[in-house]
Structures are given as structure tokens and as C-alpha cells.
Design a protein around this motif. Structure first.
Motif, PDB file in Angstrom:
ATOM      1  N   GLN A  18     -28.911  42.701 -10.054  1.00  8.89           N
ATOM      2  CA  GLN A  18     -29.871  42.777 -11.146  1.00  8.89           C
ATOM      3  C   GLN A  18     -29.419  43.796 -12.190  1.00  8.89           C
ATOM      4  O   GLN A  18     -28.714  43.476 -13.114  1.00  8.89           O
ATOM      5  N   MET A  19     -29.771  45.076 -12.024  1.00 11.26           N
ATOM      6  CA  MET A  19     -29.394  46.064 -13.031  1.00 11.26           C
ATOM      7  C   MET A  19     -27.904  46.376 -12.952  1.00 11.26           C
ATOM      8  O   MET A  19     -27.335  46.492 -11.873  1.00 11.26           O
ATOM      9  N   LEU A  20     -27.307  46.528 -14.141  1.00 11.19           N
ATOM     10  CA  LEU A  20     -25.869  46.771 -14.264  1.00 11.19           C
ATOM     11  C   LEU A  20     -25.618  48.051 -15.047  1.00 11.19           C
ATOM     12  O   LEU A  20     -26.359  48.387 -15.958  1.00 11.19           O
ATOM     13  N   GLN A  21     -24.560  48.740 -14.686  1.00 14.08           N
ATOM     14  CA  GLN A  21     -24.070  49.849 -15.502  1.00 14.08           C
ATOM     15  C   GLN A  21     -22.556  49.909 -15.362  1.00 14.08           C
ATOM     16  O   GLN A  21     -22.029  49.838 -14.254  1.00 14.08           O
ATOM     17  N   LEU A  22     -21.886  50.021 -16.489  1.00 12.12           N
ATOM     18  CA  LEU A  22     -20.430  49.991 -16.531  1.00 12.12           C
ATOM     19  C   LEU A  22     -19.892  51.395 -16.752  1.00 12.12           C
ATOM     20  O   LEU A  22     -20.444  52.170 -17.533  1.00 12.12           O
ATOM     21  N   SER A  23     -18.820  51.729 -16.055  1.00 15.73           N
ATOM     22  CA  SER A  23     -18.191  53.031 -16.286  1.00 15.73           C
ATOM     23  C   SER A  23     -17.660  53.095 -17.711  1.00 15.73           C
ATOM     24  O   SER A  23     -17.420  52.071 -18.361  1.00 15.73           O
ATOM     25  N   LEU A  24     -17.472  54.301 -18.199  1.00 18.00           N
ATOM     26  CA  LEU A  24     -17.029  54.467 -19.584  1.00 18.00           C
ATOM     27  C   LEU A  24     -15.710  53.744 -19.849  1.00 18.00           C
ATOM     28  O   LEU A  24     -15.525  53.132 -20.906  1.00 18.00           O
ATOM     29  N   ASP A  25     -14.791  53.801 -18.888  1.00 16.41           N
ATOM     30  CA  ASP A  25     -13.492  53.150 -19.094  1.00 16.41           C
ATOM     31  C   ASP A  25     -13.546  51.649 -18.831  1.00 16.41           C
ATOM     32  O   ASP A  25     -12.551  50.946 -19.007  1.00 16.41           O
ATOM     33  N   GLY A  26     -14.706  51.151 -18.398  1.00 21.30           N
ATOM     34  CA  GLY A  26     -14.878  49.720 -18.203  1.00 21.30           C
ATOM     35  C   GLY A  26     -14.339  49.173 -16.897  1.00 21.30           C
ATOM     36  O   GLY A  26     -14.360  47.959 -16.680  1.00 21.30           O
ATOM     37  N   LYS A  27     -13.897  50.041 -15.983  1.00 20.89           N
ATOM     38  CA  LYS A  27     -13.216  49.570 -14.771  1.00 20.89           C
ATOM     39  C   LYS A  27     -14.120  49.446 -13.555  1.00 20.89           C
ATOM     40  O   LYS A  27     -13.723  48.857 -12.552  1.00 20.89           O
ATOM     41  N   ARG A  28     -15.319  50.018 -13.621  1.00 17.51           N
ATOM     42  CA  ARG A  28     -16.237  49.967 -12.484  1.00 17.51           C
ATOM     43  C   ARG A  28     -17.622  49.524 -12.960  1.00 17.51           C
ATOM     44  O   ARG A  28     -18.179  50.113 -13.869  1.00 17.51           O
ATOM     45  N   LEU A  29     -18.134  48.514 -12.311  1.00 14.79           N
ATOM     46  CA  LEU A  29     -19.457  47.996 -12.636  1.00 14.79           C
ATOM     47  C   LEU A  29     -20.380  48.305 -11.460  1.00 14.79           C
ATOM     48  O   LEU A  29     -20.142  47.857 -10.338  1.00 14.79           O
ATOM     49  N   TYR A  30     -21.411  49.111 -11.719  1.00 13.61           N
ATOM     50  CA  TYR A  30     -22.380  49.447 -10.678  1.00 13.61           C
ATOM     51  C   TYR A  30     -23.561  48.476 -10.757  1.00 13.61           C
ATOM     52  O   TYR A  30     -24.010  48.115 -11.849  1.00 13.61           O
ATOM     53  N   VAL A  31     -24.067  48.095  -9.599  1.00 16.62           N
ATOM     54  CA  VAL A  31     -25.084  47.051  -9.520  1.00 16.62           C
ATOM     55  C   VAL A  31     -26.187  47.472  -8.562  1.00 16.62           C
ATOM     56  O   VAL A  31     -25.905  47.962  -7.467  1.00 16.62           O
ATOM     57  N   THR A  32     -27.445  47.277  -8.959  1.00 18.41           N
ATOM     58  CA  THR A  32     -28.568  47.391  -8.035  1.00 18.41           C
ATOM     59  C   THR A  32     -29.307  46.057  -8.004  1.00 18.41           C
ATOM     60  O   THR A  32     -29.097  45.202  -8.864  1.00 18.41           O
ATOM     61  N   THR A  33     -30.200  45.887  -7.023  1.00 23.34           N
ATOM     62  CA  THR A  33     -30.749  44.561  -6.762  1.00 23.34           C
ATOM     63  C   THR A  33     -32.232  44.381  -7.081  1.00 23.34           C
ATOM     64  O   THR A  33     -32.736  43.260  -7.040  1.00 23.34           O
ATOM     65  N   SER A  34     -32.940  45.452  -7.410  1.00 25.17           N
ATOM     66  CA  SER A  34     -34.373  45.331  -7.683  1.00 25.17           C
ATOM     67  C   SER A  34     -34.620  45.051  -9.162  1.00 25.17           C
ATOM     68  O   SER A  34     -34.047  45.707 -10.026  1.00 25.17           O
TER      69      SER A  34
END
Length: 504
Positions: A420-436
Motif C-alpha cells: 500500500q504505502m510507498l516511500q523511495l530512498s533519495l537515490d531511488g534504489k530502495r522502495l519501502y512498502v507498508t500494507t495498511s
């Protein structure tokens, strides 16, 4: 840009505008380039931000409303530094003093829009509560790894001073103020207005929009002073969505389908772009990060579409559909047709890739948007969802001819819910994801996530050619929290990120 936005912010209240917007902008840019070398919060440009330090901790609200656990929501601090002994762990929890707030999206007191102002610091996280209408101001500056409560803005202050309720998206302004969009009024009806807070005292200043100019519905917003514009979107009436989703409420007109265009100088609503049935429930809206750009994208939940909005040669604004994730014909589900339900979208800081989550189908997609009008699918990854091949739902017809995905297991845990919710690292190499998504909808569509808690995952991104791959060594399981399983939502980095920073 602080000088120009300060005047702009006061223009409506004084009733006078003695200097043109373009004159103010030119003077501010000159001041910024001659007097400041980058001593304010954030970064000088999006490309400079991409060179910033790697994230070491993240903040994310965790929700207990609708879970059956009578505990307050809290702000979790998670260690994401691979070199740390507490990597992948919640290292601090800041509980709110009330129950059933429904913490949702957070924002900052200052960001890159204040880059030219050395007196500003990004040291307060603004935490609006979607249901209680409280706004918590959290001190992240004194000890970033252990944030503490700084101030509470009570609902009555917001109700009485603005006539608004259900605050959602927070953005800092270049003049030092903080603006929060609303989705309703104190009676639970839809109302898309904007709450202004003083950036020092955090007292409610009043409304940003002119009297009578509020939109029928509200949700997200993004401003661009260089083009004298702000864009906002629509979710639905709080009384309709509070405890779940009912398709009949869409038919009754309790959900939105428009992008609203606002004059940044005068605070007037200039246009309302009706996206129609295909654009029903437009949620997250993102301008391209390049402040010279006059276009961006909005994800529309109900029909799984992404629209591009843009300024026309005549100076007006328009929108066109550029991505469509087709619905699937199914059996064993609540309806015979299952939409993808695009819920969160974001754009990499170099404006090359667009990412979004399909909360019902269960996949994250990466699109190359180098050709702005014709995005190209570059990566796709299933991380749960409602069409797993060992679940009760059978896909009868899929226009994309994709097989039903297997369940996803990371570090021995089967992932409940869906990305669901996404956040990308500044350099664009890591995408963090949560599910709620939102506790009322979580309970309806993914009841197992209510019992097990949500999770936080990390996706490795191929920034050269496109592509997404799960980091099998990263998982934060919020089902193991001390007070019981919690629902973790939106992510924020202390140093800023691609969904909270705006460049002027």
C-alpha cells in the motif's frame, strides 16, 4: 523563497496585492542565489537530494483503531541502517494520549521549500488524525531516534477556526506556515479545505482557501508557486468511508472524481477537472519534482487508472488518462469484478520513474515516464493481495493474462494484506512498502491483517533499466508489537523524501 511566500501568504488576509507574483518570484530567486548557499532545511534541487545521505531511520504511524485493541495509536521509529545492531527493528514508540485517532499521513514543519532560509529547521513532524481531527506536533529534532510530543492541536480549535475536519495531507510552506488539507466538515460531510498552522507556535491561523471556495471533497494536494498553482484531489465524505467501503455510496455521490486547480496567489479555485467514471476517487497527486515542470500524475483508485495533468498552451489545466490497470473478472469475492485499487503513487526525484501500488490485486508497478504521455511498464512485483493462487478468489478473466500469484513469504512470514504505502530512498534504489491502507478498509478487505498486523518491506530497485526485487533480509513485523498487532501506514525520513519535499 521565504520572502515571496510570506507576502503571498498574507495577501488574502490584507486584501491587497501590491506586487505581481512574477516580480516576487524573481526577487526571491535572486535573494536565494545571492544570500544563501544552502543552509536551510532540505536540498537546493531534486538532483542534489538524490546525492543526500542514505536513510538510517524512518518514522511511521501505527494504528489500533478498528483492531479491537484499546490502545492509542503511536509513532514508531524503525532502524533501516544495515550496519546497525538494531537493523530492521522498531527502536522507539511514541504513544498518543488518546484512543481512536487514526493517525494517517504525516508531514514536516519545514522542507526544501524553505531551503533558502537558515532560520528554519526540519525538526517537527506534523501528525494529523484522520478520524479524531487532532493534530500532533512531534519533536524529532532533540533526539531523532526517540521523538517526543511537542504540542497537540485539539479538534475544537480546527472546527471553530476553520469549519473543517478530518485533516489529511501536510505540507510546509516557504513562508514558514504549515498547510493541512481536510476531507470533511465537523458533521462528517465532504469538504475540501485547507488548515493553516503557524510554523512556530503551531496555533491554528485559519483557512487558506477563500470563504465559500472549499471543494466538495478533499484529500491530497501539491503546490507549485513558480507556476502560481496548487492542485488538490478528492476521496470521499468521512461519514461514508469511516467504517468501510460501500459501492452504493459512489452511486450516491459521496465519493469524488475531480482534480481542483487553485490560484496560489489569490487562493481562488479556478478549475475543477472532472476525470469521470474512469478517474473516480483520485487520491495521491504528484507534480514532477523539477519546479520548472508544468505536469504531474494522479492515481485514481476505483478504476485503477493514472491520469497525467498538465498546463495547456492557453494557460489552463487539463488531464488525460495515461495508465489503466484493467479489472479482473472473479468468483469467490465480494463483487464479480475486482479493480486493482491504485492507492499510493510516487515519482523518483529525477522524474524518471513512477511507482504505484495495486492494493486489491497485490502488486507494485514501476513505470518509466521519460515519455510523459506514454509511460512504459518497467517493473512489477506481487507482495500479497486478494488473488493469491491458494486463496478463495478465482480469476475467471484477466485482460493482462497474468497467472494468479503465489503467496509471498519473507524471513519465514507469509505477508498478510497487500502493498500500500510507498516511500523511495533519495537515490531511488530502495522502495519501502507498508500494507495498511486505512483501518476501516483494512478490516473489510484484509481481516487477517487486523489479526496478524501489517508489515514493512524493502524492495531493491534497478535504476538503470527498471526492475523490482524483494530484499529477502528485510522485514518489520508489526504483528509482534508489545501491545498487540498494529497497522503501520505512511513512511517518513528525518532528512526529507520524495513525497514531502517541494522545490520552488
Amino acid at each position: 523563497m521565504a520572502a515571496s511566500n510570506s507576502i503571498l501568504g498574507k495577501g488574502r488576509q490584507s486584501g491587497q496585492m501590491n506586487v505581481s507574483f512574477h516580480t516576487l518570484h524573481s526577487a526571491a530567486v535572486l535573494q536565494q542565489t545571492t544570500k544563501c548557499t544552502g543552509c536551510g532545511p532540505g536540498y537546493k534541487s531534486p538532483l542534489d537530494a538524490m546525492k543526500g545521505p542514505r536513510e538510517e531511520i524512518v518514522y511511521l504511524p501505527c494504528i489500533y483503531r478498528n483492531t479491537g485493541i484499546q490502545k492509542p495509536d503511536y509513532l514508531a521509529t524503525v532502524d533501516v541502517d544495515p550496519k546497525s545492531p538494531t537493523y530492521c527493528q522498531v527502536i522507539h514508540r511514541l504513544p498518543m494520549p488518546n484512543l481512536n485517532d487514526e493517525l494517517h499521513h504525516s508531514g514536516w514543519n519545514a522542507c526544501s521549500s524553505c531551503f533558502g532560509d537558515s532560520s528554519k529547521k526540519r525538526n517537527r513532524l506534523i501528525l494529523p488524525s484522520l478520524i479524531s481531527s487532532r493534530v500532533y506536533i512531534v519533536d524529532t529534532g532533540t533526539d531523532p531516534r526517540a521523538p517526543q510530543m511537542h504540542k497537540i492541536v485539539e479538534p475544537t480549535d480546527i472546527f471553530w477556526k476553520t469549519g473543517l475536519a478530518n485533516p489529511h495531507t501536510t505540507h510546509c510552506l516557504g513562508n514558514g506556515q504549515i498547510m493541512i488539507s481536510s476531507i470533511g466538515d465537523p458533521s462528517g460531510n465532504g469538504k475540501g479545505g485547507f488548515i493553516l498552522l503557524d510554523g512556530k507556535t503551531f496555533e491554528v491561523v485559519g483557512n487558506w482557501e477563500l470563504p465559500g471556495e472549499a471543494a466538495p471533497f478533499g484529500y491530497d494536494f501539491w503546490y507549485q508557486p513558480r507556476h502560481n498553482v496548487m492542485m488538490s484531489t478528492e476521496w470521499g465524505a468521512p461519514k461514508a468511508l469511516a467504517y468501510g467501503f460501500n459501492l452504493e455510496h459512489v452511486k450516491e455521490g459521496l465519493y469524488g472524481s475531480k482534480i481542483h486547480v487553485w490560484d496560489w496567489t489569490t487562493h481562488k479555485r479556478l478549475q475543477s477537472l472532472d476525470l469521470g467514471e474512469e478517474g473516480a476517487i483520485p487520491l495521491e497527486i504528484r507534480f514532477l519534482h523539477d519546479p520548472a515542470a508544468t505536469e504531474g500524475y494522479v492515481g485514481c483508485a476505483l478504476q485503477g487508472t493514472v491520469f497525467r495533468f498538465y498546463r495547456t498552451p492557453k494557460g489552463e489545466w487539463a488531464a488525460e488518462k495515461v495508465i489503466n490497470v484493467p479489472s479482473k473478472k472473479v468468483e469467490g469475492w465480494a463483487l464479480p469484478v475486482m479493480p486493482s485499487l491504485i492507492t499510493d503513487i510516487l515519482i523518483s526525484l529525477d522524474d524518471r520513474f513512477l511507482y504505484f501500488s495495486n492494493w486489491l490485486h497485490g502488486d507494485i508497478r514501476q513505470y518509466d515516464i521519460t515519455n510523459r504521455r506514454n509511460p512504459r511498464l518497467a517493473g512489477q512485483l506481487f507482495l500479497g493481495g486478494s488473488i493469491l493462487n491458494d486463496g478463495p478468489v478465482k480469476v475467471l478473466e484477466d485482460p493482462e493474462n497474468q497467472s494468479q500469484p503465489p503467496p509471498r513469504t519473507i524471513k519465514g512470514k507469509r505477508i498478510p494484506g497487500s502493498p500500500q504505502m510507498l516511500q523511495l530512498s533519495l537515490d531511488g534504489k530502495r522502495l519501502y512498502v507498508t500494507t495498511s491502507l486505512y483501518s476501516g478498509w483494512d478490516k473489510q478487505f484484509y481481516p487477517e491483517m487486523i489479526k496478524e498486523g501489517s508489515v514493512m518491506m524493502q524492495i531493491d530497485v534497478n535504476t538503470a533499466n527498471g526492475g523490482l526485487k524483494v530484499n529477502e533480509n528485510f522485514l518489520v513485523d508489526f504483528g509482534k508489537e508489545p501491545n498487540g498487532p498494529a497497522l503501520a501506514h505512511e513512511l517518513r525520513y528525518p532528512g526529507g523524501d520524495c513525497t514531502s519535499d517541494i522545490w520552488l
